[in-house]
Enzyme design. Structure first.
Site, PDB file in Angstrom:
ATOM      1  N   ASN A  86     -43.947 -67.688  30.113  1.00 21.92           N
ATOM      2  CA  ASN A  86     -44.558 -67.361  28.507  1.00 21.92           C
ATOM      3  C   ASN A  86     -45.847 -66.521  28.601  1.00 21.92           C
ATOM      4  O   ASN A  86     -46.080 -65.807  27.736  1.00 21.92           O
ATOM      5  CB  ASN A  86     -44.584 -68.842  27.870  1.00 21.92           C
ATOM      6  CG  ASN A  86     -45.421 -68.515  26.722  1.00 21.92           C
ATOM      7  OD1 ASN A  86     -44.857 -67.900  25.522  1.00 21.92           O
ATOM      8  ND2 ASN A  86     -46.655 -68.978  26.806  1.00 21.92           N
ATOM      9  N   SER A 138     -39.070 -60.189  24.613  1.00 15.80           N
ATOM     10  CA  SER A 138     -39.479 -59.722  23.298  1.00 15.80           C
ATOM     11  C   SER A 138     -38.307 -58.649  22.834  1.00 15.80           C
ATOM     12  O   SER A 138     -37.720 -58.078  23.700  1.00 15.80           O
ATOM     13  CB  SER A 138     -40.908 -58.905  23.367  1.00 15.80           C
ATOM     14  OG  SER A 138     -41.088 -58.044  22.314  1.00 15.80           O
ATOM     15  N   TYR A 151     -46.727 -52.710  27.933  1.00 17.03           N
ATOM     16  CA  TYR A 151     -46.199 -54.047  27.512  1.00 17.03           C
ATOM     17  C   TYR A 151     -44.568 -53.699  27.371  1.00 17.03           C
ATOM     18  O   TYR A 151     -43.753 -54.706  27.781  1.00 17.03           O
ATOM     19  CB  TYR A 151     -46.321 -54.304  25.997  1.00 17.03           C
ATOM     20  CG  TYR A 151     -46.114 -55.489  25.652  1.00 17.03           C
ATOM     21  CD1 TYR A 151     -46.614 -56.774  25.721  1.00 17.03           C
ATOM     22  CD2 TYR A 151     -45.094 -55.610  24.237  1.00 17.03           C
ATOM     23  CE1 TYR A 151     -46.399 -57.994  25.493  1.00 17.03           C
ATOM     24  CE2 TYR A 151     -44.575 -56.955  23.949  1.00 17.03           C
ATOM     25  CZ  TYR A 151     -45.172 -57.948  24.361  1.00 17.03           C
ATOM     26  OH  TYR A 151     -44.963 -59.086  23.864  1.00 17.03           O
ATOM     27  N   ALA A 153     -42.647 -51.909  29.144  1.00 21.16           N
ATOM     28  CA  ALA A 153     -41.945 -51.513  30.489  1.00 21.16           C
ATOM     29  C   ALA A 153     -41.990 -52.906  31.170  1.00 21.16           C
ATOM     30  O   ALA A 153     -40.925 -53.375  31.941  1.00 21.16           O
ATOM     31  CB  ALA A 153     -42.860 -50.797  31.187  1.00 21.16           C
ATOM     32  N   SER A 154     -43.119 -53.710  30.787  1.00 21.91           N
ATOM     33  CA  SER A 154     -43.203 -55.223  31.374  1.00 21.91           C
ATOM     34  C   SER A 154     -42.086 -56.164  30.810  1.00 21.91           C
ATOM     35  O   SER A 154     -41.715 -56.720  31.553  1.00 21.91           O
ATOM     36  CB  SER A 154     -44.737 -55.771  31.343  1.00 21.91           C
ATOM     37  OG  SER A 154     -44.963 -56.149  29.819  1.00 21.91           O
ATOM     38  N   LYS A 155     -41.898 -56.088  29.497  1.00 17.42           N
ATOM     39  CA  LYS A 155     -40.858 -57.079  29.106  1.00 17.42           C
ATOM     40  C   LYS A 155     -39.301 -56.386  29.374  1.00 17.42           C
ATOM     41  O   LYS A 155     -38.578 -57.185  29.385  1.00 17.42           O
ATOM     42  CB  LYS A 155     -41.047 -56.804  27.448  1.00 17.42           C
ATOM     43  CG  LYS A 155     -42.322 -57.720  27.138  1.00 17.42           C
ATOM     44  CD  LYS A 155     -42.352 -59.202  27.484  1.00 17.42           C
ATOM     45  CE  LYS A 155     -43.624 -59.843  26.924  1.00 17.42           C
ATOM     46  NZ  LYS A 155     -43.436 -61.119  27.379  1.00 17.42           N
ATOM     47  N   ILE A 184     -44.012 -63.099  15.655  1.00 22.46           N
ATOM     48  CA  ILE A 184     -44.442 -64.321  15.323  1.00 22.46           C
ATOM     49  C   ILE A 184     -45.842 -64.446  15.117  1.00 22.46           C
ATOM     50  O   ILE A 184     -46.524 -63.919  15.889  1.00 22.46           O
ATOM     51  CB  ILE A 184     -44.098 -65.377  16.548  1.00 22.46           C
ATOM     52  CG1 ILE A 184     -42.740 -65.198  17.073  1.00 22.46           C
ATOM     53  CG2 ILE A 184     -44.417 -66.757  16.300  1.00 22.46           C
ATOM     54  CD1 ILE A 184     -41.535 -65.917  16.275  1.00 22.46           C
TER      55      ILE A 184
HETATM   56  P1  NAP Z   1     -51.368 -65.736  22.818  1.00 19.92           P
HETATM   57  O1  NAP Z   1     -51.339 -66.569  21.682  1.00 19.92           O
HETATM   58  O2  NAP Z   1     -52.068 -64.567  23.372  1.00 19.92           O
HETATM   59  O3  NAP Z   1     -50.959 -66.519  24.154  1.00 19.92           O
HETATM   60  C1  NAP Z   1     -50.484 -66.204  25.442  1.00 19.92           C
HETATM   61  C2  NAP Z   1     -51.354 -66.997  26.587  1.00 19.92           C
HETATM   62  O4  NAP Z   1     -51.118 -66.501  27.822  1.00 19.92           O
HETATM   63  C3  NAP Z   1     -52.763 -67.139  26.219  1.00 19.92           C
HETATM   64  O5  NAP Z   1     -53.277 -68.554  26.054  1.00 19.92           O
HETATM   65  C4  NAP Z   1     -53.337 -66.329  27.437  1.00 19.92           C
HETATM   66  O6  NAP Z   1     -54.823 -66.953  27.836  1.00 19.92           O
HETATM   67  C5  NAP Z   1     -52.500 -66.778  28.717  1.00 19.92           C
HETATM   68  N1  NAP Z   1     -52.406 -65.779  29.611  1.00 19.92           N
HETATM   69  C6  NAP Z   1     -52.777 -64.493  29.665  1.00 19.92           C
HETATM   70  N2  NAP Z   1     -53.219 -63.992  30.936  1.00 19.92           N
HETATM   71  C7  NAP Z   1     -52.923 -65.141  31.860  1.00 19.92           C
HETATM   72  C8  NAP Z   1     -53.073 -65.260  33.067  1.00 19.92           C
HETATM   73  N3  NAP Z   1     -53.206 -64.312  33.861  1.00 19.92           N
HETATM   74  N4  NAP Z   1     -52.816 -66.587  33.699  1.00 19.92           N
HETATM   75  C9  NAP Z   1     -52.615 -67.654  32.958  1.00 19.92           C
HETATM   76  N5  NAP Z   1     -52.476 -67.451  31.423  1.00 19.92           N
HETATM   77  C10 NAP Z   1     -52.678 -66.347  30.922  1.00 19.92           C
HETATM   78  O7  NAP Z   1     -49.824 -64.897  22.885  1.00 19.92           O
HETATM   79  P2  NAP Z   1     -48.457 -65.480  22.231  1.00 19.92           P
HETATM   80  O8  NAP Z   1     -48.123 -64.653  20.878  1.00 19.92           O
HETATM   81  O9  NAP Z   1     -48.347 -66.817  22.117  1.00 19.92           O
HETATM   82  O10 NAP Z   1     -47.354 -64.826  23.403  1.00 19.92           O
HETATM   83  C11 NAP Z   1     -46.711 -65.586  24.358  1.00 19.92           C
HETATM   84  C12 NAP Z   1     -45.713 -64.804  24.937  1.00 19.92           C
HETATM   85  O11 NAP Z   1     -44.713 -64.609  24.001  1.00 19.92           O
HETATM   86  C13 NAP Z   1     -46.171 -63.535  25.493  1.00 19.92           C
HETATM   87  O12 NAP Z   1     -45.436 -63.506  26.731  1.00 19.92           O
HETATM   88  C14 NAP Z   1     -45.809 -62.622  24.403  1.00 19.92           C
HETATM   89  O13 NAP Z   1     -45.627 -61.114  24.927  1.00 19.92           O
HETATM   90  C15 NAP Z   1     -44.214 -63.079  24.037  1.00 19.92           C
HETATM   91  N6  NAP Z   1     -44.033 -62.819  22.519  1.00 19.92           N
HETATM   92  C16 NAP Z   1     -45.032 -62.874  21.440  1.00 19.92           C
HETATM   93  C17 NAP Z   1     -44.324 -62.448  20.331  1.00 19.92           C
HETATM   94  C18 NAP Z   1     -45.225 -62.549  18.808  1.00 19.92           C
HETATM   95  O14 NAP Z   1     -44.859 -62.062  18.114  1.00 19.92           O
HETATM   96  N7  NAP Z   1     -46.417 -63.527  19.024  1.00 19.92           N
HETATM   97  C19 NAP Z   1     -43.449 -61.661  20.022  1.00 19.92           C
HETATM   98  C20 NAP Z   1     -42.596 -61.326  21.272  1.00 19.92           C
HETATM   99  C21 NAP Z   1     -43.060 -62.029  22.383  1.00 19.92           C
HETATM  100  P3  NAP Z   1     -55.905 -65.909  27.436  1.00 19.92           P
HETATM  101  O15 NAP Z   1     -56.148 -65.905  25.749  1.00 19.92           O
HETATM  102  O16 NAP Z   1     -57.044 -66.331  28.098  1.00 19.92           O
HETATM  103  O17 NAP Z   1     -55.669 -64.428  27.875  1.00 19.92           O
END
Ligand code: NAP
Length: 251
Positions: A86, A138, A151, A153-155, A184
Site C-alpha cells: 500500500n 489506482s 505515478y 507509470a508506477s501504478k 479517496i
Molecule cells: P498517504 O496518506 O500519503 O499514505 C501513504 C503512506 O505510505 C504514508 O504513511 C507514507 O509515509 C508511506 N510511505 C511512503 N514512502 C514510504 C517508504 N519508502 N517506506 C515506508 N512507507 C512509506 O496516502 P494514501 O492516500 O493513504 O495512499 C495509500 C496508497 O493508496 C498509495 O499507494 C496510493 O498511491 C494509493 N491510492 C490512493 C488514492 C487516494 O485517492 N488517496 C487513490 C488511488 C490509489 P510518509 O507520509 O512518511 O511519506
C-alpha cells in the site's frame, strides 16, 4: 450460510504504508476482525486509535530494512497470510519539467519497493503453500491522467507486476490481486479535495456522485484477504464509485 467465509481471524497481515490514510484504516479494520496486523512505515504517530496494531519502522526502498522486519515477523509467527503493498507517494508535475529525481523516487517506492517487499514475503508464503498479496494500484494504472507521469507509470507497472506474480505463484497456492481505489480523501488527495473545481470534477466522473472514503475499501480488502476469494487471482478490482465504467459525465 458459512459465517467464516470472510473471516480474517488469526491471519498474519503485513501492510506497508500503514501509518496513516488508507493503510491505517485497512489495518484497523482487519485488526478489529482479529487479524494479526503488522504496519510498516517510516514513522508512526502515537495514537490510542492504533491500539492492537504492531508498528514496525521500515523504509521500503531499503532492502536491509525490509529483510529485517520480514524476518522478525516470520520468526514470531512462522507464516505471513496476507501482504498489502500500500505504501506510495505522488509527485505531480508536468511532463516537460518532470525531474529524473522525482521519477526515480516515485518508482523506487511505488514499484520497486513493492517488488522487494513481496520477494521477501514470498519465500515464506511458498513454504506454507498459501498466501494472498494485494497491491493497492489506482485508476492511474488504467488511464492517462494529466501531469503525473511517474505515478501513472508506477501504478501501471504495479498492476502488471501483480499479474506477473499471480502467474508465477499460482502453483504455490498464492494469489495476487490488485485493488485500485478511485479518489479517496487522505493526506495524499486533500489538496484536490479542498479545491472546489477539482473536488467537483472528480466527483462528477463517478456514477455514485461522490468521493470515496477509506471505509469504502475495507470490504473489498477483506474479500481479497479472506478465503472468500480463494479462486480469484491476477485480477483488478476498482473501488471507484463507477468511475472506470462511466461512459459520460452528467450533462
Ligand atoms: P498517504 O496518506 O500519503 O499514505 C501513504 C503512506 O505510505 C504514508 O504513511 C507514507 O509515509 C508511506 N510511505 C511512503 N514512502 C514510504 C517508504 N519508502 N517506506 C515506508 N512507507 C512509506 O496516502 P494514501 O492516500 O493513504 O495512499 C495509500 C496508497 O493508496 C498509495 O499507494 C496510493 O498511491 C494509493 N491510492 C490512493 C488514492 C487516494 O485517492 N488517496 C487513490 C488511488 C490509489 P510518509 O507520509 O512518511 O511519506
Amino acid at each position: 450460510m458459512d459465517d467464516d467465509l470472510f473471516s480474517v481471524k488469526g491471519k498474519v497481515v503485513i501492510i506497508t504504508g500503514g501509518g496513516q490514510g488508507i493503510g491505517e484504516f485497512l489495518a484497523l479494520g482487519l485488526s478489529k476482525r482479529r487479524a494479526i496486523v503488522y504496519c510498516i512505515d517510516k514513522k508512526f504517530k502515537k495514537s490510542k486509535n492504533r491500539r492492537g496494531l504492531q508498528d514496525m519502522l521500515c523504509d521500503i526502498t531499503k532492502l536491509d530494512e525490509i529483510k529485517s522486519v520480514c524476518s522478525e515477523i516470520i520468526k514470531r509467527n512462522k507464516k505471513v497470510d496476507v501482504l498489502i503493498n500500500n505504501a506510495g507517494i505522488t509527485m505531480p508535475n508536468n511532463s516537460d519539467n518532470y525531474s529524473l529525481e522525482s521519477w526515480s523516487k516515485t518508482l523506487d517506492i511505488n514499484l520497486t519497493g513493492a517488488f522487494s517487499f513481496t520477494q521477501q514475503v514470498l519465500k515464506q508464503m511458498k513454504k506454507n503453500h498459501s498466501g494472498s498479496i494485494i497491491n493497492i494500484t489506482s485508476l492511474n494504472a488504467e488511464f492517462g491522467f494529466p501531469n503525473n507521469p511517474a505515478y501513472i507509470a508506477s501504478k501501471g507497472g504495479l498492476k502488471m507486476l501483480g499479474k506477473s506474480l499471480a502467474r508465477d505463484c499460482g502453483k504455490y497456492g498464492i494469489r495476487v490481486n490488485n485493488l485500485g481505489p478511485g479518489y479517496i480523501l487522505t493526506k495524499m488527495t486533500e489538496k484536490s479535495y479542498r479545491n472546489k473545481k477539482k473536488y467537483a470534477a472528480r466527483k462528477a466522473n463517478t456514477m455514485l456522485g461522490r468521493w470515496g472514503k477509506t471505509s469504502d475499501l475495507l470490504g473489498p480488502c477483506i474479500f481479497l484477504a479472506s478465503d472468500a476469494s480463494s479462486y480469484v487471482t491476477g485480477q483488478d478490482i476498482y473501488v471507484d464509485g463507477g468511475w472506470s465504467a462511466n461512459g459520460l459525465q452528467d450533462e
